[in-house]
Motif scaffolding. Structure first.
Motif, short mmCIF file in Angstrom:
data_model
loop_
_atom_site.label_atom_id
_atom_site.label_comp_id
_atom_site.label_asym_id
_atom_site.label_seq_id
_atom_site.Cartn_x
_atom_site.Cartn_y
_atom_site.Cartn_z
N LEU A 31 -22.97 3.48 -9.89
CA LEU A 31 -22.99 4.03 -11.26
C LEU A 31 -22.18 3.15 -12.21
CD1 LEU A 31 -22.62 7.87 -10.56
CD2 LEU A 31 -24.69 6.61 -11.10
N GLU A 32 -21.06 2.65 -11.71
CA GLU A 32 -20.23 1.78 -12.56
C GLU A 32 -20.99 0.50 -12.92
OE1 GLU A 32 -15.56 2.90 -11.95
OE2 GLU A 32 -16.46 1.47 -10.53
N ASP A 33 -21.74 0.01 -11.92
CA ASP A 33 -22.56 -1.18 -12.21
C ASP A 33 -23.58 -0.90 -13.30
OD1 ASP A 33 -21.22 -2.60 -10.40
OD2 ASP A 33 -22.74 -2.54 -8.80
N HIS A 34 -23.97 0.39 -13.43
CA HIS A 34 -24.95 0.73 -14.45
C HIS A 34 -24.30 1.24 -15.75
CE1 HIS A 34 -27.69 0.21 -11.13
NE2 HIS A 34 -28.70 0.21 -12.01
N GLY A 35 -23.06 0.82 -15.96
CA GLY A 35 -22.43 1.07 -17.28
C GLY A 35 -21.81 2.44 -17.45
N LEU A 36 -21.54 3.13 -16.36
CA LEU A 36 -20.92 4.45 -16.51
C LEU A 36 -19.47 4.38 -16.06
CD1 LEU A 36 -23.88 6.52 -15.03
CD2 LEU A 36 -23.24 6.36 -17.41
N ARG A 37 -18.64 5.26 -16.65
CA ARG A 37 -17.24 5.33 -16.22
C ARG A 37 -17.16 6.45 -15.20
NH1 ARG A 37 -11.85 6.96 -18.17
NH2 ARG A 37 -12.72 8.60 -19.53
N ILE A 38 -16.44 6.17 -14.08
CA ILE A 38 -16.42 7.15 -13.00
C ILE A 38 -15.00 7.68 -12.80
CG2 ILE A 38 -16.89 7.51 -10.53
CD1 ILE A 38 -19.37 6.96 -12.28
N VAL A 39 -14.91 9.01 -12.68
CA VAL A 39 -13.65 9.64 -12.32
C VAL A 39 -13.95 10.44 -11.06
CG1 VAL A 39 -11.90 11.30 -13.01
CG2 VAL A 39 -12.94 9.80 -14.73
N VAL A 40 -13.03 10.39 -10.07
CA VAL A 40 -13.33 11.04 -8.79
C VAL A 40 -12.30 12.13 -8.50
CG1 VAL A 40 -13.53 10.66 -6.28
CG2 VAL A 40 -14.40 8.95 -7.88
N ALA A 41 -12.78 13.24 -7.90
CA ALA A 41 -11.86 14.29 -7.43
C ALA A 41 -12.29 14.66 -6.02
CB ALA A 41 -11.93 15.51 -8.34
N GLN A 42 -11.27 14.98 -5.16
CA GLN A 42 -11.64 15.16 -3.75
C GLN A 42 -11.76 16.61 -3.33
OE1 GLN A 42 -9.38 12.59 -1.19
NE2 GLN A 42 -10.50 10.80 -1.92
#
Ligand SMILES: Nc1ncnc2c1ncn2[C@@H]1O[C@H](COP(=O)(O)OP(=O)(O)OP(=O)(O)O)[C@@H](O)[C@H]1O
Ligand SMILES: [Mg+2]
Length: 447
Positions: A31-42
């Motif tokens: 997704l980051e490669d496709h221009g999106l910013r990613i936030v992760v929660a576990q």
């Protein structure tokens, strides 16, 4: 087919909530490669707090997580007003329909199944981000519209308030105008009262003196009668009585008395008639108790007004009447008389020593009539011509003119649907012409 995410001004942020870092890592990279910013929660708890803090544009939410599962997390998300409108896509290995239905019931917009098909996820994310962008635009527009409506409502309210204020101002002005009219009337009545007192005083004066003279004449007549009585008692023949009677008659100036008594009576009757006329004119002028629109004879109004202002005019001006044929005019007669009075008094005041006031009347066209009052007075200088109808404009010495005469006359004529025209030449004189519709309710054209 690759469905590219939209390209808004800001980079869209995706929150991925998943307890399996391995799954997440591959997806996040893609997704980051496709221009999106990613936030992760576990886990669910962390997911909720990140969502509230970051306000992502979309949440990818795993269902099977230890502790708080995806359903519970979604339920709590949808309870928090700050984040409830963020679209949620479930990620689930569970493909049975009851779970899918439960997810939608809890407010999810979509779901993807595990193992994840990255391109499919990308496509769905793209669709929902577009939807969200559109939703945001719509909300913004709605907000703007709402604000516009509010602004308009405020403006309408302000307008309403202004119109209420205007209405009350108009009412106050009307009241002030009525008061002005009344006080001007009172002032003119006061001013005229002196003149009228003088007018009445004159005939009363000579009536008084005539009665005194008559008293003397009657005394003389009675004395003569007594003398005749004596002569008749004492006389012995008819010649003696006749001689005595002639003597008494000559002494008492009976022939003179006979003529003079006739004159005295005629003068006195005239005096009484003059007083009666003045009282009648006062009544006509004020049209006592008559506040209604009635058909009136303007000539009668002019005559009663002339009678009232006689004292102001007679020492200065000869009045010439050039009356035409006038139909009855529907009007407030006492108010029109006030107009005639103001014009006549102005005309007299404009004449310095001796002059002429000419009153002309006539029938105009289209149901209009006119009354013209001309004087051979001082005239009106051109530079003040457009101010003479202004309230309180006067060229008369302080204390002698209020400057309201013409402005009130203008108001009265205007109320009758008419107009006043002025022509004037300095040192030659002025002409004020009042044009009036015969019936203000049916008036057509300028007349
Ligand atoms: N017939 C006229 N000839 C010359 N000037 C005139 C004539 N009529 C009006 N005016 C001028 O117009 C002014 C305003 O007249 P208006 O009747 O309104 O007030 P006024 O006569 O001064 O005072 P008021 O009538 O209140 O006693 C007068 O002061 C005068 O200068
Ligand atoms: Mg005046």
């Amino acid at each position: 087919m690759k469905n590219k995410p939209p390209e808004p001004a800001e980079v869209p942020t995706i929150l991925i909530v998943d307890d399996t870092p391995a799954n997440v890592a591959v997806l996040a990279d893609y997704l980051e490669d496709h221009g999106l910013r990613i936030v992760v929660a576990q886990d669910g708890q962390e997911g909720l707090s990140r969502a509230e803090f970051v306000k992502p544009d979309l949440i990818l939410l795993d269902i099977m997580m230890p502790g708080m599962d995806g359903f519970e997390t979604c339920r709590l998300l949808k309870e928090n007003p700050a984040i409830l409108d963020i679209p949620v896509i479930f990620m689930t290995a569970l493909t049975d329909t009851s779970n899918v239905v439960k997810g939608f019931q809890l407010g999810a917009v979509d779901y993807v199944t595990k193992p994840i098909q990255i391109e499919e996820v990308m496509a769905r994310i793209g669709t929902h981000l577009s939807l969200r962008a559109m939703h945001k635009q719509l909300s913004a527009k709605n907000l703007m519209l709402g604000q516009e409506v509010e602004t308009r409502q405020l403006a309408e309210e302000a307008l309403r308030a202004v119109s209420v204020e205007q209405r009350s101002l108009i009412a106050k002005l009307q009241q002030a105008h009525e008061q002005l009219l009344q006080s001007e009337k009172m002032a003119s009545v006061g001013q005229l009262a002196a003149g009228i007192a003088h007018e009445i005083n004159n005939p009363i004066g000579f009536l008084n003196s005539n009665i005194g003279t008559l008293q003397d004449y009657i005394d003389t007549l009675f004395e003569a009668l007594d003398s005749c009585g004596d002569a008749m008692a004492r006389a012995t023949n008819r010649e003696e009585v006749v001689a005595r009677f002639e003597e008494v008659k000559a002494n008492a100036e009976i022939d003179f008395l006979k003529n003079d008594i006739v004159d005295l009576m005629r003068e006195s009757k005239e005096g009484l008639k003059r007083v009666k006329d003045i009282v009648q004119a006062l009544k006509d002028f004020s049209h006592v108790g008559e506040a209604n629109w009635l058909e009136a004879d303007l000539h009668k109004g002019l005559e009663s007004t002339l009678n009232i202002v006689n004292n102001e005019i007679k020492y200065k001006a000869t009045v010439v009447r050039e009356y035409g044929d006038l139909p009855p005019v529907r009007c407030l007669a006492s108010q029109l008389n006030q107009v005639f009075m103001n014009l006549l008094v102005n005309a007299a005041q404009a004449i310095i020593e001796a002059g002429t006031i000419t009153i002309r009347t006539g029938n105009g066209t289209n149901g209009w009539v006119w009354v013209e009052i001309c004087d051979t007075g001082s005239g009106i200088p051109p530079d003040i011509m457009n101010r003479i109808f202004d309230p309180f404009f006067t060229t008369k010495p302080v204390g002698s003119g209020t400057g309201l005469g013409l402005s009130l006359s203008y108001g009265i004529v205007h109320k009758h649907g008419g107009r006043i025209e002025v022509q004037s030449e300095v040192n030659k004189g002025s002409c004020f012409t009042v044009h009036l519709p015969v019936n203000p309710d049916l008036a057509t054209g300028p007349g």
